[in-house]
Write a protein that holds these residues in place. Structure first.
Motif, PDB file in Angstrom:
ATOM      1  N   HIS B 154      50.985  14.909 -54.584  1.00 13.95           N
ATOM      2  CA  HIS B 154      50.655  13.540 -54.203  1.00 13.95           C
ATOM      3  C   HIS B 154      50.712  13.473 -52.523  1.00 13.95           C
ATOM      4  CE1 HIS B 154      51.199   9.329 -54.578  1.00 13.95           C
ATOM      5  NE2 HIS B 154      51.441   9.091 -53.413  1.00 13.95           N
ATOM      6  N   TYR B 156      50.960  11.923 -49.042  1.00 11.72           N
ATOM      7  CA  TYR B 156      52.113  11.475 -48.509  1.00 11.72           C
ATOM      8  C   TYR B 156      51.435  10.066 -47.863  1.00 11.72           C
ATOM      9  CZ  TYR B 156      56.072   9.872 -45.431  1.00 11.72           C
ATOM     10  OH  TYR B 156      56.960   9.326 -44.977  1.00 11.72           O
ATOM     11  N   TRP B 160      47.393   8.498 -45.828  1.00 11.94           N
ATOM     12  CA  TRP B 160      46.674   7.366 -46.405  1.00 11.94           C
ATOM     13  C   TRP B 160      46.158   6.595 -45.411  1.00 11.94           C
ATOM     14  CZ3 TRP B 160      47.762   5.084 -51.768  1.00 11.94           C
ATOM     15  CH2 TRP B 160      48.180   5.980 -52.619  1.00 11.94           C
ATOM     16  N   PRO B 225      61.108   7.750 -40.493  1.00 11.45           N
ATOM     17  CA  PRO B 225      61.942   8.531 -41.265  1.00 11.45           C
ATOM     18  C   PRO B 225      62.622   9.763 -40.639  1.00 11.45           C
ATOM     19  CG  PRO B 225      59.896   8.054 -42.610  1.00 11.45           C
ATOM     20  CD  PRO B 225      59.536   7.695 -41.183  1.00 11.45           C
ATOM     21  N   PRO B 231      65.591   8.803 -45.540  1.00 16.61           N
ATOM     22  CA  PRO B 231      64.256   8.630 -46.338  1.00 16.61           C
ATOM     23  C   PRO B 231      63.640   7.263 -45.835  1.00 16.61           C
ATOM     24  CG  PRO B 231      66.134   8.908 -47.748  1.00 16.61           C
ATOM     25  CD  PRO B 231      66.721   8.860 -46.729  1.00 16.61           C
ATOM     26  N   LEU B 232      62.368   7.182 -46.350  1.00 15.91           N
ATOM     27  CA  LEU B 232      61.687   5.865 -46.093  1.00 15.91           C
ATOM     28  C   LEU B 232      62.331   4.970 -46.997  1.00 15.91           C
ATOM     29  CD1 LEU B 232      59.096   4.680 -44.578  1.00 15.91           C
ATOM     30  CD2 LEU B 232      57.879   5.284 -46.700  1.00 15.91           C
ATOM     31  N   SER B 234      61.522   2.094 -48.583  1.00 16.76           N
ATOM     32  CA  SER B 234      60.840   1.987 -50.021  1.00 16.76           C
ATOM     33  C   SER B 234      59.223   2.623 -49.805  1.00 16.76           C
ATOM     34  CB  SER B 234      60.570   0.400 -50.538  1.00 16.76           C
ATOM     35  OG  SER B 234      59.904   0.413 -51.603  1.00 16.76           O
ATOM     36  N   TYR B 235      59.308   3.662 -50.707  1.00 17.65           N
ATOM     37  CA  TYR B 235      58.014   4.468 -50.822  1.00 17.65           C
ATOM     38  C   TYR B 235      56.893   3.589 -51.361  1.00 17.65           C
ATOM     39  CZ  TYR B 235      54.431   7.982 -50.663  1.00 17.65           C
ATOM     40  OH  TYR B 235      53.383   8.696 -50.323  1.00 17.65           O
ATOM     41  N   ARG B 236      57.445   2.724 -52.421  1.00 19.01           N
ATOM     42  CA  ARG B 236      56.441   2.198 -53.156  1.00 19.01           C
ATOM     43  C   ARG B 236      55.863   1.039 -52.383  1.00 19.01           C
ATOM     44  NH1 ARG B 236      60.591   2.170 -58.675  1.00 19.01           N
ATOM     45  NH2 ARG B 236      62.023   1.220 -56.956  1.00 19.01           N
ATOM     46  N   PHE B 237      56.831   0.351 -51.835  1.00 17.54           N
ATOM     47  CA  PHE B 237      56.382  -0.889 -50.901  1.00 17.54           C
ATOM     48  C   PHE B 237      55.446  -0.306 -49.888  1.00 17.54           C
ATOM     49  CE2 PHE B 237      57.881  -4.306 -47.871  1.00 17.54           C
ATOM     50  CZ  PHE B 237      57.209  -5.470 -48.647  1.00 17.54           C
ATOM     51  N   ILE B 239      53.071   1.707 -50.278  1.00 12.93           N
ATOM     52  CA  ILE B 239      51.636   1.737 -50.966  1.00 12.93           C
ATOM     53  C   ILE B 239      51.309   0.618 -51.183  1.00 12.93           C
ATOM     54  CG2 ILE B 239      50.780   2.439 -52.986  1.00 12.93           C
ATOM     55  CD1 ILE B 239      52.672   4.795 -53.657  1.00 12.93           C
ATOM     56  N   VAL B 240      51.876  -0.452 -51.600  1.00 15.58           N
ATOM     57  CA  VAL B 240      51.253  -2.030 -51.776  1.00 15.58           C
ATOM     58  C   VAL B 240      50.988  -2.401 -50.479  1.00 15.58           C
ATOM     59  CG1 VAL B 240      52.051  -4.299 -52.493  1.00 15.58           C
ATOM     60  CG2 VAL B 240      52.784  -2.305 -53.829  1.00 15.58           C
ATOM     61  N   TRP B 243      47.350  -0.909 -49.427  1.00 12.87           N
ATOM     62  CA  TRP B 243      46.394  -1.518 -49.841  1.00 12.87           C
ATOM     63  C   TRP B 243      45.989  -3.153 -49.623  1.00 12.87           C
ATOM     64  CZ3 TRP B 243      42.586   1.426 -51.552  1.00 12.87           C
ATOM     65  CH2 TRP B 243      43.169   2.928 -51.978  1.00 12.87           C
ATOM     66  N   ALA B 244      47.220  -3.793 -49.380  1.00 17.90           N
ATOM     67  CA  ALA B 244      47.054  -5.181 -48.927  1.00 17.90           C
ATOM     68  C   ALA B 244      46.454  -5.193 -47.480  1.00 17.90           C
ATOM     69  CB  ALA B 244      48.402  -5.587 -48.924  1.00 17.90           C
TER      70      ALA B 244
END
Lengths: 58, 488
Positions: B154, B156, B160, B225, B231-232, B234-237, B239-240, B243-244
């Protein structure tokens, strides 16, 4: 302006909204959780340098 | 003997020092310009010292020379660490460094001599623009070639943001600078009128978006981090938010052209997207700040962490303010006043400079083969000089902006203006002096950082530092795809 642009723009906005919702769903898929947890900790590998300046000199 | 692959930090070190040097130069020019505004005799009747001639040197110096060097340097550092691989195309990376330095020198020498396109943040003439495009493509080639040979599947999230920064800035630079040269030193853009203005502010706003935001968010998502040792959040957040952010920022540029010849609906689109932009901006700021949860004690002992936390606070504040200023009614008060200058500097000194300085302090010891920075007291002094200077600067300019805005719009019962422009200038003059003083503090802080880096680099200068090994996992049986060969 040609009236066709109204439905085209509306359709595009709906498509973009669906893509955005899709990104949320993709990010929250349970199968990604393990990989994302590991990635969230990746920067901590470089931990030696996170040490603060202990050998303070004048 | 087993071969060991090591990280290639040579170019990272070069960019680190270039950044410190350009920071001092760019901020010196800014400080001098602030003195000229407070005490106009400082232009000394020398043409190239006039505010209009020197101002592009300040903006180019701090954004592209200081910020650009820090961005490219940290990008090369981060892409190796987050991919467990050595930097690809090292000669091209070296070319990127020297090419970028040549561009900065060329631009900053030619602009005060009057060789300019007069496009804000894109002043350099065509021959410098072509060089920028070539070097930028080289930078992208090194980054993406390194990304392609990563050992972690993946990509990191910091990469991106760096990718968006590289692709979008290349696109913006080329499109905004399409021009017809008429001599060795002069060209004319192919755009004209309102189209020229729109293209320019599509570029100008997205330079803020993809250079000063996406690039530095890349820095933030790696170094926060790491410095928080958490750890970060929220890694998922993240990503969102990515893109936003990149999909909304592109459409907000027209908010720079409120109440102009631009079609009204285009102005409204810019305003609407600026308001939507609040969410990904605050999302990233929250993600960074929450990463410090459980680690707040580090702020007491680690000035680099202090820089990062304050940077995130300023990022949240400046982006909130930016969205507010894009609302037409607020813009009618704020535009063309020093409120805009306050907003830009709370973003650039508060967010961009603080996340850069924090990240450079975090990266420098590792890249320079030392356990820590030479002087923690030096870092602490720098933090307080920078924070105090920034507060002096932005509070003075916020006050000046509101004074100007209210004085300019005040009318008598007969409809005549209550105040002349000169009245407003006299009213804000003391605040221009306060702004200059804030600039002096910030500039002194940059000297403290340069001094600290110089002594931290004692071993690297000799050079007696050992390269850092890349952590390479043992290959699994019948691994697909086959593991990458180790590079010396």
């Amino acid at each position: 302006m040609n009236p066709i642009w109204g439905p085209v723009a509306g359709g595009f906005i709906i498509a973009m909204m669906l893509v955005f919702i899709g990104i949320w769903v993709w990010a929250w898929l349970p199968r990604h959780q393990r990989a994302f947890n590991a990635l969230a900790s990746l920067p901590m590998e470089d931990d030696d340098a996170a040490a603060i300046a202990l050998d303070d000199k004048p | 003997m087993t071969a060991i692959e090591t990280y290639d930090d040579r170019v990272v070190r070069l960019f680190l020092f270039a950044s410190a040097v350009w920071g001092i130069i760019g901020m010196l020019v800014g400080m001098y310009l602030a003195a000229e505004l407070a005490w106009p005799f400082w232009n000394l009747d020398v043409p190239f010292l006039a505010f209009s001639k020197l101002r592009p040197d300040h903006t180019f110096g701090v954004i592209f020379a200081f910020g650009g060097s820090a961005l490219i340097g940290t990008c090369f550092y981060v892409v190796q660490r987050t991919g467990h691989t050595r930097l690809a195309l090292p000669r091209l990376a070296e070319f990127t460094f020297w090419g970028w330095q040549l561009i900065c020198v060329l631009a900053m020498v030619t602009m005060p001599l009057g060789m300019t396109q007069s496009k804000e943040y894109a002043e350099p003439e065509w021959f410098v623009d072509i060089l920028i495009a070539v070097v930028w493509v080289s930078f992208g080639a090194v980054f993406f070639a390194t990304l392609a040979r990563r050992r972690i599947r993946h990509i990191y999230v910091a990469n991106w943001y760096y990718s968006a920064f590289i692709i979008a800035v290349g696109l913006l630079h080329i499109i905004n600078n399409i021009a017809i040269p008429v001599s060795m030193t002069k060209s004319y853009p192919i755009y004209s009128g309102a189209v020229d203005a729109m293209v320019q502010w599509w570029y100008g706003h997205n330079a803020v978006a993809f250079f000063l935001t996406a690039g530095f968010l890349g820095m933030m998502y790696y170094f926060v981090p790491r410095q928080a040792q958490q750890p970060l959040w929220s890694y998922r957040f993240s990503i969102v938010n990515f893109w936003a952010l990149i999909s909304t920022y592109m459409w907000a540029g027209s908010h720079h052209l409120m109440y102009t010849a631009l079609p009204d609906w285009v102005q409204s689109v810019g305003m609407a997207f600026s308001l939507v932009l609040l969410m990904p901006s605050l999302g990233s700021a929250a993600n960074g700040l929450f990463t410090f949860n459980g680690s707040w004690h580090r702020l007491k002992e680690d000035p680099a962490a202090k820089f990062m936390v304050l940077a995130l606070v300023f990022y949240a504040a400046a982006t909130f303010e930016g969205s507010l200023m894009a609302v037409k009614t607020v813009n009618s008060l704020s535009h063309y006043t020093d409120w805009t200058i306050a907003h830009v500097h709370s973003g650039s000194l508060g967010w961009v400079a603080m996340i850069t300085i924090g990240s450079l302090y975090a990266m420098a010891p590792r890249a320079l083969g030392r356990p820590a920075m030479y002087s923690r007291k030096g870092m602490e002094l720098h933090f307080w000089l920078h924070l105090t200077g920034t507060l002096f600067y932005v509070i003075a300019m916020w006050t000046a902006g509101v004074i100007e805005g209210t004085m300019w719009r005040a009318t008598n019962p007969d409809g005549a203006l209550t105040h002349s422009f000169l009245d407003s200038l006299i009213a804000i003059k003391p605040l221009y002096m306060v702004r200059w003083f804030g600039g002096v503090l910030i500039w002194l802080g940059m000297w403290v950082m340069a001094w600290n880096l110089w002594y931290t680099a004692a071993d690297a200068r000799k050079p007696i530092i050992s390269p850092i090994p890349v952590p390479i996992p043992d290959p699994e049986p019948r691994q697909t795809p086959a593991p990458l060969p180790v590079q010396g």
